[in-house]
Design a protein around this motif. Structure first.
Motif, PDB file in Angstrom:
ATOM      1  N   LYS A 161      17.252  30.917  47.220  1.00 31.59           N
ATOM      2  CA  LYS A 161      17.482  31.415  45.807  1.00 31.59           C
ATOM      3  C   LYS A 161      16.072  32.080  45.342  1.00 31.59           C
ATOM      4  O   LYS A 161      16.244  33.021  44.759  1.00 31.59           O
ATOM      5  CB  LYS A 161      17.835  30.395  44.866  1.00 31.59           C
ATOM      6  N   GLU A 211      15.207  35.907  44.014  1.00 28.66           N
ATOM      7  CA  GLU A 211      14.563  36.205  42.681  1.00 28.66           C
ATOM      8  C   GLU A 211      13.458  37.110  42.896  1.00 28.66           C
ATOM      9  O   GLU A 211      13.400  38.033  42.119  1.00 28.66           O
ATOM     10  CB  GLU A 211      14.155  34.943  42.096  1.00 28.66           C
ATOM     11  N   VAL A 241      18.535  39.422  39.579  1.00 26.23           N
ATOM     12  CA  VAL A 241      18.435  38.010  39.398  1.00 26.23           C
ATOM     13  C   VAL A 241      17.133  37.497  38.863  1.00 26.23           C
ATOM     14  O   VAL A 241      17.273  36.551  38.041  1.00 26.23           O
ATOM     15  CB  VAL A 241      18.387  37.535  41.130  1.00 26.23           C
ATOM     16  N   VAL A 282      22.097  38.704  36.833  1.00 23.87           N
ATOM     17  CA  VAL A 282      23.016  38.065  37.950  1.00 23.87           C
ATOM     18  C   VAL A 282      22.548  36.964  37.990  1.00 23.87           C
ATOM     19  O   VAL A 282      21.103  36.355  38.437  1.00 23.87           O
ATOM     20  CB  VAL A 282      22.955  38.814  38.972  1.00 23.87           C
ATOM     21  N   GLU A 283      23.187  35.798  37.969  1.00 22.97           N
ATOM     22  CA  GLU A 283      23.120  34.297  38.120  1.00 22.97           C
ATOM     23  C   GLU A 283      23.579  33.878  39.605  1.00 22.97           C
ATOM     24  O   GLU A 283      24.670  33.717  39.825  1.00 22.97           O
ATOM     25  CB  GLU A 283      23.647  33.570  37.062  1.00 22.97           C
ATOM     26  N   ILE A 284      22.632  32.997  40.183  1.00 20.00           N
ATOM     27  CA  ILE A 284      23.282  32.283  41.440  1.00 20.00           C
ATOM     28  C   ILE A 284      23.827  30.991  41.116  1.00 20.00           C
ATOM     29  O   ILE A 284      22.891  30.269  40.584  1.00 20.00           O
ATOM     30  CB  ILE A 284      22.085  32.393  42.386  1.00 20.00           C
ATOM     31  N   VAL A 328      27.621  34.084  43.557  1.00 17.86           N
ATOM     32  CA  VAL A 328      26.900  34.697  42.171  1.00 17.86           C
ATOM     33  C   VAL A 328      27.777  35.135  41.106  1.00 17.86           C
ATOM     34  O   VAL A 328      29.009  35.372  41.286  1.00 17.86           O
ATOM     35  CB  VAL A 328      26.199  35.885  42.753  1.00 17.86           C
ATOM     36  N   SER A 388      27.938  37.620  37.524  1.00 18.32           N
ATOM     37  CA  SER A 388      26.952  38.576  36.339  1.00 18.32           C
ATOM     38  C   SER A 388      27.449  38.358  34.914  1.00 18.32           C
ATOM     39  O   SER A 388      28.463  38.221  34.577  1.00 18.32           O
ATOM     40  CB  SER A 388      27.464  39.874  36.833  1.00 18.32           C
ATOM     41  N   PRO A 394      27.614  41.514  41.086  1.00 17.38           N
ATOM     42  CA  PRO A 394      26.803  40.639  41.295  1.00 17.38           C
ATOM     43  C   PRO A 394      26.429  40.539  42.881  1.00 17.38           C
ATOM     44  O   PRO A 394      25.497  40.607  43.222  1.00 17.38           O
ATOM     45  CB  PRO A 394      27.393  39.327  40.902  1.00 17.38           C
ATOM     46  N   CYS A 430      23.033  42.081  45.002  1.00 20.71           N
ATOM     47  CA  CYS A 430      22.423  40.936  45.752  1.00 20.71           C
ATOM     48  C   CYS A 430      22.270  41.734  47.305  1.00 20.71           C
ATOM     49  O   CYS A 430      21.286  41.465  48.014  1.00 20.71           O
ATOM     50  CB  CYS A 430      23.011  39.572  45.890  1.00 20.71           C
TER      51      CYS A 430
END
Length: 487
Positions: free
Chosen positions: A216, A220, A226, A231-233, A248, A250, A257, A261
């Motif tokens: 993770k 980042e 991210v 974009v969120e993991i 992931v 968005s 997303p 990545c």
């Protein structure tokens, strides 16, 4: 003589001030902390020299570093403890206003300290410097806890590896190393800080190469979306050195997303794979729907159906027979990672296994005829009444409406050999009667009572006055002795 002594004090103060300034810049130890350490060291020296230091006071000017050390003594008629008391006569030699019971400040010259007292004072200062340095390093790395740092491999300590992080050394234990991974001295390596502990010998820093958060943090660093929070993991499951699955999501609907990545031609994800020595990374779309999330998590395997129980956190998954081994993965790795990623206990069955266990209903086959009829019915033009509007040849000359057959399913097998009334056939009638195959099966219709004609010799619908088809030619009837010139 007094003037020379004063000059020496000024010189010492200026040198001390310069030393503290350099120390503050190099080791990031504030001047106030060091002046406090000097004060404590002088009090300790007085205690070692006089045997007690309860009445000793130290004054230090923070701007000039001028230091004054003095003892507070009580004025008495007869002195019993010279460390704590002073005679009235001696006090009045200093100032005529003193009287019995007053407090007199008597200055203490550091030169009067013995060698041992001076060495102890020096040790107190050095100890304070070390403590402050350790505290600063501890605070620095404690703030980086749960983060990724780059270190330089120093040496192996047994099966563990010592990694220099700049101002401190970290320990990479055997359990936190990727299986089969080896290091060379001076090799640069990225590690995840697990914990920082304060010890008497300095901060003890524990690092890892197997923790899922390492992946993770690397994303980042590598992926701007991210890092910026677009974009969120959502979830990560990892088997270090082999494979990682990452879900992931968005916040921006215009940002893909997974594509963010992966990067152009996989540039972003490949950079992270290189850092992890070739570890495979599967990136999937997060979905609030548990069934869809599980389907995505089992990628690259194809899924027929998913039944998820959110309360029990269990899911039943059915896959095509040829996809079962891919869905389970080598030694169950794929489904194991999917279960960790989603938080569901996943039970996978092949289509054949599900049918045998009665867990699978083939909705597609069951409603195939209905779907076909519905599609054909939708395409039918009620105003035209064209027979071609129906695909099934069995209904080429028939007309249907919604009122006649609401919400029913029809197939070829539904109406074999049945008789329909005049209302069913608007275009075909003879003498107010309609004939079908069923009306003439195995019956005799010829002038010769011995001659029997089967259904195959007649079409489904015919007129008695209609001529026979071509296959019933003269040759056929001459063969049977029934031909005549009129025919």
């Amino acid at each position: 003589m007094a003037k020379t002594s004063k000059n020496n004090k000024q010189t010492d103060s200026s040198e001390l001030l310069a030393a503290l300034t350099i120390l503050e810049k190099e080791k990031n130890i504030s001047k106030e902390v060091m002046l406090e350490a000097i004060e404590n060291s002088l009090i300790t020296a007085c205690k070692n020299h006089f045997g007690k230091a309860d009445n000793v006071k130290v004054e230090i000017n923070p701007d000039t570093c001028d230091i004054r050390v003095y003892a507070e003594k009580t004025v008495v008629e007869e002195v019993e403890d010279p460390v704590l008391e002073i005679s009235l006569a001696e006090a009045r030699m200093r100032d005529d206003r003193y009287d019995v019971g007053d407090i007199v400040r008597v200055e203490i010259e550091s030169k009067g300290f013995g060698r041992i007292a001076t060495q102890n004072a020096k040790n107190v200062i050095l100890q304070k410097v070390r403590e402050e340095e350790r505290k600063i390093i501890y605070d620095q790395f404690y703030g980086k806890s749960r983060d990724v740092v780059t270190g330089i491999v120093q040496r192996y300590i047994g099966k563990n590896v010592s990694i220099n992080l700049g101002k401190a050394d970290a320990l990479l234990s055997e359990n936190e190393m990727i299986k089969g991974e080896t290091f060379e001295p001076t090799q640069r390596v990225k590690v995840y800080i697990l914990d920082v502990k304060a010890t008497s010998k300095g901060p003890k820093i524990l690092v890892s190469r197997t923790h899922p958060e390492l992946v993770k943090r690397l994303f980042e660093e590598e992926v701007t979306e991210v890092r910026d929070g677009i974009v969120e993991i959502k979830s990560i499951s990892r088997e270090a050195g082999s494979r990682t699955k990452m879900a992931v999501w968005s916040k921006d609907p215009d940002v893909d997303p997974v594509g963010a990545c992966v990067g152009i031609n996989g540039s972003r994800v490949n950079a992270i794979v290189d850092i992890l020595n070739g570890e495979k990374i599967d990136i999937i779309n997060w979905d609030e729907n548990a069934a869809l999330l599980i389907q995505n998590a089992l990628s690259p395997a194809k899924v027929i159906s998913v039944i998820a129980d959110s309360e029990e956190k269990t899911a039943k998954v059915i896959v095509p027979d040829y996809q079962l081994s891919l869905a389970i993965g080598k030694e169950g790795q794929n489904v194991r990672l999917a279960a960790r990623l989603t938080g569901f206990k996943i039970d996978i069955k092949s289509e054949t296994q599900a049918r045998e266990a009665g867990d699978f209903m083939d909705y597609e086959t069951e409603y195939e005829d209905y779907d076909e009829y519905e599609e054909d019915y939708t395409d039918y033009d009620e105003t035209s009444g064209e027979a071609d509007d129906y695909i099934d040849d069995g209904y080429a000359d028939e007309t249907y409406s919604d009122e006649n057959y609401p919400d029913e399913t029809y197939s070829d097998e539904d109406y074999p050999d049945e008789t329909y009334s005049d209302e069913g056939y608007s275009d075909v009638n003879d003498s107010d009667k309609v004939y079908s195959d069923g009306d003439y099966s195995d019956e005799e219709y010829a002038d010769d009572p011995d001659e029997i004609y089967s259904d195959d010799r007649y079409s489904d619908e015919y007129d008695r006055n209609e001529e026979f088809p071509d296959e019933y030619d003269d040759e056929y009837y001459q063969k049977h002795g029934e031909g005549n010139e009129d025919e």
